[in-house]
Design a protein around this motif. Sequence first.
Motif, PDB file in Angstrom:
ATOM      1  N   ASP A  10       5.512   6.713   2.975  1.00 19.36           N
ATOM      2  CA  ASP A  10       4.206   6.278   2.465  1.00 19.36           C
ATOM      3  C   ASP A  10       4.328   5.140   1.463  1.00 19.36           C
ATOM      4  O   ASP A  10       3.350   4.457   1.176  1.00 19.36           O
ATOM      5  N   SER A  13       5.649   0.095   2.186  1.00 19.07           N
ATOM      6  CA  SER A  13       4.945  -1.185   2.108  1.00 19.07           C
ATOM      7  C   SER A  13       5.032  -1.762   0.703  1.00 19.07           C
ATOM      8  O   SER A  13       4.920  -1.052  -0.288  1.00 19.07           O
ATOM      9  N   ARG A  16       1.846  -0.934  -1.214  1.00 21.81           N
ATOM     10  CA  ARG A  16       1.786   0.436  -1.730  1.00 21.81           C
ATOM     11  C   ARG A  16       2.754   0.631  -2.885  1.00 21.81           C
ATOM     12  O   ARG A  16       2.437   1.320  -3.850  1.00 21.81           O
ATOM     13  N   ASN A  44      -6.893  -5.747   2.481  1.00 21.08           N
ATOM     14  CA  ASN A  44      -5.533  -5.240   2.338  1.00 21.08           C
ATOM     15  C   ASN A  44      -5.485  -4.149   1.274  1.00 21.08           C
ATOM     16  O   ASN A  44      -4.911  -3.072   1.490  1.00 21.08           O
ATOM     17  N   SER A  47      -7.402  -0.952   2.577  1.00 29.12           N
ATOM     18  CA  SER A  47      -6.705  -0.145   3.586  1.00 29.12           C
ATOM     19  C   SER A  47      -5.521   0.607   2.992  1.00 29.12           C
ATOM     20  O   SER A  47      -5.324   1.794   3.275  1.00 29.12           O
ATOM     21  N   HIS A  48      -4.744  -0.046   2.143  1.00 28.47           N
ATOM     22  CA  HIS A  48      -3.584   0.625   1.543  1.00 28.47           C
ATOM     23  C   HIS A  48      -4.014   1.690   0.531  1.00 28.47           C
ATOM     24  O   HIS A  48      -3.419   2.775   0.478  1.00 28.47           O
ATOM     25  N   SER A  49      -5.044   1.409  -0.250  1.00 29.06           N
ATOM     26  CA  SER A  49      -5.501   2.410  -1.213  1.00 29.06           C
ATOM     27  C   SER A  49      -6.110   3.614  -0.492  1.00 29.06           C
ATOM     28  O   SER A  49      -5.925   4.753  -0.921  1.00 29.06           O
TER      29      SER A  49
END
Length: 97
Positions: A10, A13, A16, A44, A47-49
């Motif tokens: 997780d 990235s 992240r 961006n 989506s990552h949060s």
Amino acid sequence: MSIIDTLNKDFESRVRLGIMSILLINDWVDFTEMKSLLNITDGNLASHSSALEKAAYIEIKKEFIGKKPKTSYRVTHLGRASFVSHLNSLEKLFKTK
């Protein structure tokens, strides 16, 4: 089990990693500040949060200040423990010969 198996997918990235790193040392960080610190697009960050929230690593608070929406983030207890564990695994990986 190898050290690399202990890394948390997780957090692979860079976005992240950045979100978690920022939240580890700050209480609440708003959307605009987070986006600026990471130099990423709205989509961006969203989506990552969302992925981190789904995994229960961060909390997302949406509110209105006057008539303007405000989104803020903070790390959860699970998120802090998981990220610190990930960082410890990275450190062990760097120290292997």
